[in-house]
Design a protein around this motif. Structure first.
Motif, mmCIF file in Angstrom:
data_model
loop_
_atom_site.group_PDB
_atom_site.id
_atom_site.type_symbol
_atom_site.label_atom_id
_atom_site.label_comp_id
_atom_site.label_asym_id
_atom_site.label_seq_id
_atom_site.Cartn_x
_atom_site.Cartn_y
_atom_site.Cartn_z
ATOM 1 N N PHE A 270 0.837 -1.203 0.000
ATOM 2 C CA PHE A 270 0.000 0.000 0.000
ATOM 3 C C PHE A 270 0.871 1.250 0.000
ATOM 4 O O PHE A 270 0.726 2.137 -0.841
ATOM 5 C CB PHE A 270 -0.911 -0.051 1.227
ATOM 6 N N LYS A 271 1.803 1.320 0.945
ATOM 7 C CA LYS A 271 2.685 2.484 1.059
ATOM 8 C C LYS A 271 3.553 2.638 -0.190
ATOM 9 O O LYS A 271 3.699 3.743 -0.716
ATOM 10 C CB LYS A 271 3.563 2.350 2.308
ATOM 11 N N HIS A 272 4.107 1.552 -0.661
ATOM 12 C CA HIS A 272 4.964 1.601 -1.846
ATOM 13 C C HIS A 272 4.198 2.158 -3.049
ATOM 14 O O HIS A 272 4.699 3.018 -3.781
ATOM 15 C CB HIS A 272 5.526 0.215 -2.165
ATOM 16 N N HIS A 273 2.982 1.682 -3.252
ATOM 17 C CA HIS A 273 2.197 2.147 -4.397
ATOM 18 C C HIS A 273 1.851 3.632 -4.253
ATOM 19 O O HIS A 273 1.987 4.395 -5.209
ATOM 20 C CB HIS A 273 0.910 1.326 -4.552
ATOM 21 N N TRP A 274 1.415 4.019 -3.057
ATOM 22 C CA TRP A 274 1.038 5.411 -2.844
ATOM 23 C C TRP A 274 2.227 6.336 -3.113
ATOM 24 O O TRP A 274 2.088 7.362 -3.794
ATOM 25 C CB TRP A 274 0.533 5.595 -1.420
ATOM 26 N N GLU A 275 3.401 5.972 -2.608
ATOM 27 C CA GLU A 275 4.591 6.810 -2.752
ATOM 28 C C GLU A 275 5.174 6.808 -4.167
ATOM 29 O O GLU A 275 5.583 7.856 -4.671
ATOM 30 C CB GLU A 275 5.677 6.352 -1.770
ATOM 31 N N ASN A 276 5.243 5.628 -4.780
ATOM 32 C CA ASN A 276 6.015 5.471 -6.021
ATOM 33 C C ASN A 276 5.198 5.396 -7.304
ATOM 34 O O ASN A 276 5.768 5.469 -8.385
ATOM 35 C CB ASN A 276 6.897 4.228 -5.904
ATOM 36 N N VAL A 277 3.888 5.229 -7.170
ATOM 37 C CA VAL A 277 3.041 5.164 -8.362
ATOM 38 C C VAL A 277 1.993 6.269 -8.330
ATOM 39 O O VAL A 277 1.897 7.081 -9.253
ATOM 40 C CB VAL A 277 2.353 3.779 -8.504
ATOM 41 N N HIS A 278 1.202 6.313 -7.248
ATOM 42 C CA HIS A 278 0.071 7.240 -7.196
ATOM 43 C C HIS A 278 0.490 8.710 -7.220
ATOM 44 O O HIS A 278 -0.023 9.484 -8.034
ATOM 45 C CB HIS A 278 -0.795 6.954 -5.966
ATOM 46 N N VAL A 279 1.377 9.109 -6.318
ATOM 47 C CA VAL A 279 1.762 10.519 -6.251
ATOM 48 C C VAL A 279 2.424 10.979 -7.556
ATOM 49 O O VAL A 279 2.044 12.025 -8.093
ATOM 50 C CB VAL A 279 2.627 10.823 -5.010
ATOM 51 N N PRO A 280 3.368 10.217 -8.136
ATOM 52 C CA PRO A 280 3.916 10.649 -9.430
ATOM 53 C C PRO A 280 2.849 10.740 -10.531
ATOM 54 O O PRO A 280 2.883 11.666 -11.354
ATOM 55 C CB PRO A 280 4.960 9.572 -9.757
ATOM 56 N N LEU A 281 1.901 9.801 -10.547
ATOM 57 C CA LEU A 281 0.823 9.855 -11.538
ATOM 58 C C LEU A 281 -0.015 11.109 -11.338
ATOM 59 O O LEU A 281 -0.346 11.816 -12.303
ATOM 60 C CB LEU A 281 -0.060 8.610 -11.439
ATOM 61 N N LEU A 282 -0.356 11.407 -10.104
ATOM 62 C CA LEU A 282 -1.140 12.596 -9.799
ATOM 63 C C LEU A 282 -0.421 13.856 -10.269
ATOM 64 O O LEU A 282 -1.028 14.732 -10.898
ATOM 65 C CB LEU A 282 -1.376 12.652 -8.286
ATOM 66 N N LYS A 283 0.876 13.941 -10.008
ATOM 67 C CA LYS A 283 1.667 15.094 -10.460
ATOM 68 C C LYS A 283 1.633 15.214 -11.987
ATOM 69 O O LYS A 283 1.494 16.308 -12.533
ATOM 70 C CB LYS A 283 3.118 14.966 -9.992
ATOM 71 N N GLN A 284 1.764 14.085 -12.658
ATOM 72 C CA GLN A 284 1.752 14.075 -14.117
ATOM 73 C C GLN A 284 0.386 14.529 -14.654
ATOM 74 O O GLN A 284 0.324 15.307 -15.611
ATOM 75 C CB GLN A 284 2.053 12.676 -14.623
#
Length: 152
Positions: free
Chosen positions: A20-34
């Motif tokens: 959960f933490k790994h996905h939120w930090e390394n996938v979700h937040v960068p996607l949101l920024k993009q």
């Protein structure tokens, strides 16, 4: 005046806290920024719920120290809760928040963010609180927080 959104985020069933933490930090937040670019919040702070409560000395703020059986009971109760993380999204103002949400409502962006959220969040249990203006007090007793000058 800043505009703050608090999110109580439950992880998807079957996903470990680490995943959960790994996905939120390394996938979700960068996607949101993009997806939102310059309309990304001034800050997107993530807090992860601690399930293993430490024993602590007696304090007026937290009450008497817990013994091992009380800690075990508290951890059992917490494991029934549906919140694994808390996000605090701070925007320059309500208009900034509305632009952010407007970008995420766009067809392709909406599908991308929905697909991503479904991969790590229990979206049916996800909850938001709109806090509006944010204030904080620092160690020295002075106010801490966002002071935004200019337009976003």
């Amino acid at each position: 005046m800043t505009f703050t959104v608090l999110l109580n985020v439950p992880r998807k069933p079957g996903l470990s806290p680490h995943e959960f933490k790994h996905h939120w930090e390394n996938v979700h937040v960068p996607l949101l920024k993009q997806l939102v670019g310059y309309d990304f919040p001034l800050s997107h702070t993530r807090h992860y719920v601690e399930r293993n409560l430490p024993s602590s000395p007696t304090s007026p703020m937290f009450g008497p120290a817990l013994d091992s059986s009380e800690i075990a009971a508290a951890n059992t109760l917490l494991s029934l809760g549906d919140v694994d993380g808390v996000a605090v999204l701070t925007f320059a103002n309500k208009e900034h928040y509305e632009r952010f949400m407007g970008k995420l409502a766009d067809g392709k962006k909406r599908k991308a963010i929905e697909k991503d959220l479904e991969s790590f969040v229990d979206v049916n249990a996800n909850r938001a609180v709109f806090a509006g203006e944010t204030r904080a007090t620092g160690r020295d007793g002075g106010m801490v927080g966002w002071r935004f000058v200019g337009s976003v």
